[in-house]
Write a protein that holds these residues in place. Sequence first.
Motif, short mmCIF file in Angstrom:
data_model
loop_
_atom_site.label_atom_id
_atom_site.label_comp_id
_atom_site.label_asym_id
_atom_site.label_seq_id
_atom_site.Cartn_x
_atom_site.Cartn_y
_atom_site.Cartn_z
N PRO A 112 -2.35 -5.92 4.72
CA PRO A 112 -1.83 -6.92 4.21
C PRO A 112 -0.66 -7.67 4.01
O PRO A 112 -0.23 -8.69 3.39
CB PRO A 112 -1.98 -6.22 2.54
CG PRO A 112 -1.50 -4.99 2.69
CD PRO A 112 -1.91 -4.57 4.14
N LYS A 113 0.43 -7.15 4.97
CA LYS A 113 1.78 -8.03 5.06
C LYS A 113 1.56 -9.24 5.73
O LYS A 113 0.78 -9.28 6.79
CB LYS A 113 2.73 -6.94 5.82
CG LYS A 113 3.05 -5.77 4.94
CD LYS A 113 4.16 -5.17 5.75
CE LYS A 113 5.43 -5.60 5.69
NZ LYS A 113 6.62 -4.86 6.31
N TYR A 114 2.40 -10.31 5.46
CA TYR A 114 2.28 -11.60 6.16
C TYR A 114 0.97 -12.35 6.22
O TYR A 114 0.63 -12.71 7.22
CB TYR A 114 2.86 -11.49 7.59
CG TYR A 114 4.41 -10.87 7.14
CD1 TYR A 114 5.18 -11.77 7.02
CD2 TYR A 114 4.64 -9.66 7.71
CE1 TYR A 114 6.68 -11.27 6.87
CE2 TYR A 114 5.84 -9.07 7.75
CZ TYR A 114 7.16 -9.84 7.37
OH TYR A 114 8.22 -9.27 7.16
N ARG A 115 0.39 -12.26 5.03
CA ARG A 115 -0.57 -13.34 5.03
C ARG A 115 -0.13 -14.74 4.95
O ARG A 115 1.03 -14.91 4.67
CB ARG A 115 -1.62 -13.07 3.59
CG ARG A 115 -2.14 -11.75 3.12
CD ARG A 115 -2.64 -11.60 1.69
NE ARG A 115 -3.29 -10.56 1.51
CZ ARG A 115 -3.68 -10.08 0.30
NH1 ARG A 115 -3.25 -10.74 -0.70
NH2 ARG A 115 -4.13 -8.85 0.14
N GLY A 116 -1.17 -15.60 5.39
CA GLY A 116 -0.54 -16.98 5.34
C GLY A 116 -0.23 -17.65 6.87
O GLY A 116 -0.64 -17.28 7.86
N ALA A 117 0.39 -18.82 6.80
CA ALA A 117 0.38 -19.81 7.74
C ALA A 117 1.40 -19.14 8.97
O ALA A 117 1.01 -19.65 9.93
CB ALA A 117 0.88 -21.14 7.40
N GLN A 193 -7.83 -4.33 1.49
CA GLN A 193 -6.36 -4.54 1.39
C GLN A 193 -5.63 -3.86 0.44
O GLN A 193 -6.37 -4.01 -1.03
CB GLN A 193 -5.97 -5.83 1.93
CG GLN A 193 -6.22 -6.44 3.11
CD GLN A 193 -6.16 -7.88 3.49
OE1 GLN A 193 -4.73 -8.06 3.30
NE2 GLN A 193 -6.67 -8.61 3.99
N ASN A 194 -4.52 -3.44 0.50
CA ASN A 194 -3.68 -2.85 -0.75
C ASN A 194 -2.98 -4.04 -1.25
O ASN A 194 -2.11 -4.45 -0.59
CB ASN A 194 -2.75 -1.64 -0.43
CG ASN A 194 -2.34 -1.08 -1.52
OD1 ASN A 194 -2.18 -1.75 -2.71
ND2 ASN A 194 -1.66 -0.12 -1.28
N GLU A 195 -3.31 -4.51 -2.36
CA GLU A 195 -2.67 -5.78 -2.86
C GLU A 195 -1.08 -5.49 -3.21
O GLU A 195 -0.49 -6.32 -3.22
CB GLU A 195 -3.32 -6.41 -4.33
CG GLU A 195 -4.86 -6.75 -4.14
CD GLU A 195 -4.48 -8.16 -3.03
OE1 GLU A 195 -3.55 -9.05 -3.41
OE2 GLU A 195 -5.45 -8.32 -2.44
N ALA A 196 -0.72 -4.34 -3.67
CA ALA A 196 0.59 -3.80 -3.95
C ALA A 196 1.30 -4.04 -2.77
O ALA A 196 2.55 -4.19 -2.77
CB ALA A 196 0.57 -2.39 -4.42
N GLU A 197 1.06 -4.09 -1.54
CA GLU A 197 1.73 -4.07 -0.27
C GLU A 197 1.52 -5.54 0.58
O GLU A 197 2.38 -5.60 1.35
CB GLU A 197 1.06 -2.93 0.84
CG GLU A 197 1.31 -1.56 0.32
CD GLU A 197 0.80 -0.54 1.37
OE1 GLU A 197 0.08 -1.07 2.45
OE2 GLU A 197 0.74 0.58 1.16
N SER A 198 0.87 -6.30 -0.16
CA SER A 198 0.67 -7.57 0.45
C SER A 198 2.01 -8.55 0.32
O SER A 198 2.81 -8.37 -0.55
CB SER A 198 -0.62 -8.49 -0.35
OG SER A 198 -0.01 -8.88 -1.61
N THR A 199 2.17 -9.18 1.34
CA THR A 199 3.25 -10.24 1.34
C THR A 199 3.00 -11.53 1.86
O THR A 199 1.57 -11.54 2.44
CB THR A 199 4.35 -10.00 2.07
OG1 THR A 199 3.94 -9.68 3.70
CG2 THR A 199 5.10 -8.70 1.43
N TYR A 200 3.48 -12.62 1.69
CA TYR A 200 2.95 -13.89 2.03
C TYR A 200 4.03 -14.56 3.05
O TYR A 200 5.24 -14.46 2.71
CB TYR A 200 2.81 -14.92 0.86
CG TYR A 200 2.48 -16.29 1.06
CD1 TYR A 200 1.08 -16.44 1.48
CD2 TYR A 200 3.38 -17.61 1.04
CE1 TYR A 200 0.75 -17.90 1.89
CE2 TYR A 200 2.83 -18.58 1.41
CZ TYR A 200 1.64 -18.87 1.89
OH TYR A 200 1.26 -20.09 2.14
N ALA A 201 3.33 -15.22 4.08
CA ALA A 201 4.19 -15.89 4.86
C ALA A 201 4.10 -17.55 5.17
O ALA A 201 3.11 -17.96 5.68
CB ALA A 201 3.92 -15.40 6.63
N GLY A 202 4.88 -18.07 4.43
CA GLY A 202 4.67 -19.51 4.08
C GLY A 202 4.99 -20.22 5.39
O GLY A 202 5.53 -19.69 6.39
#
Length: 310
Positions: A112-117, A193-202
């Motif tokens: 779940p790391k680096y969700r996004g664009a 996916q583990n929501e606690a480990e998620s990050t966002y890549a804008g």
Amino acid sequence: MKIIFMGTPDFAAKALESLDNAGHEIVLVVTQPDKEKGRGKQVSQSPVKEYAVAHNMNVFQPVKIREKENVDYLKGFEADICVVAAFGQILTEDILNMPKYGCVNIHASLLPKYRGAAPIQWSILNGEKQTGVTIMQMDKGLDTGDMLLQKAIDIEACDTGESLFDKLMLLGSELICEALVKIEKGELIPIRQNEAESTYAGKITKDMGLIDFSRDSEIIERYVRGLNSWPSAFTMINGKTLKIWKADIVKTESTEAPGSVIEVNSDAIVVKTGNGAISIKEIQLEGKKRMTVHDFLLGYKVAVGATLGK
């Protein structure tokens, strides 16, 4: 499998090529509408459309995929699965649930790391040691669906945003073919996916490339690599934009202000940073071509004590 493929840039075109070569039936290719580019406003096709047209595939370019008539059009193809890679539009639940095996996405990070664009660039900017590709079952969230298949690769010290893009593009094209075989055989177990480990890549913006020399040299060097090839890291010299394409980290005991040129030699311009210095090796002055510092200094004088950023 009968596939509806949705994608737009080079990253997606490579996956489409692999699926085609693997013998899948691509019943429809969906990509973004053609765009006008440059001063001449020449019409530009997406890389995905270029591949599809060259291989006589049916192409669909809706402005808004979510509109009812477009959804109804997709239903008519009775696809087994929809493969999505950097398409650029949000899919409705009607579309997500339409094919037998739903819609799967090729995402260039270890979710779940680096969700996004912009997961590729941010993995370098943040100093990650590894990244990879995740094949995920799409849901209505942004890269939040269950993970089906994942493979990691190391980020090398010399990797740029461009070189890492190429590596992940190839990995993604291989992994989606492997995933489809296993999906059809029922061999993949979805992993939430583990929501606690998620990050966002804008999204990456042009102004992110402006170098702040008060930052640590390690951070600046990562931005030089991570923002290569777009928008590139840049500074100012004598009122002109100076793009920096390659730089190394240098230790120094200099007490000069950040942005100060503390050394000039035949191959490098060394600039003080907030912690250490960077040795600039490859640059591009506004209006000029990209070149080594060695070639640049043959026709342009940079003196010790000069300040970059002005």
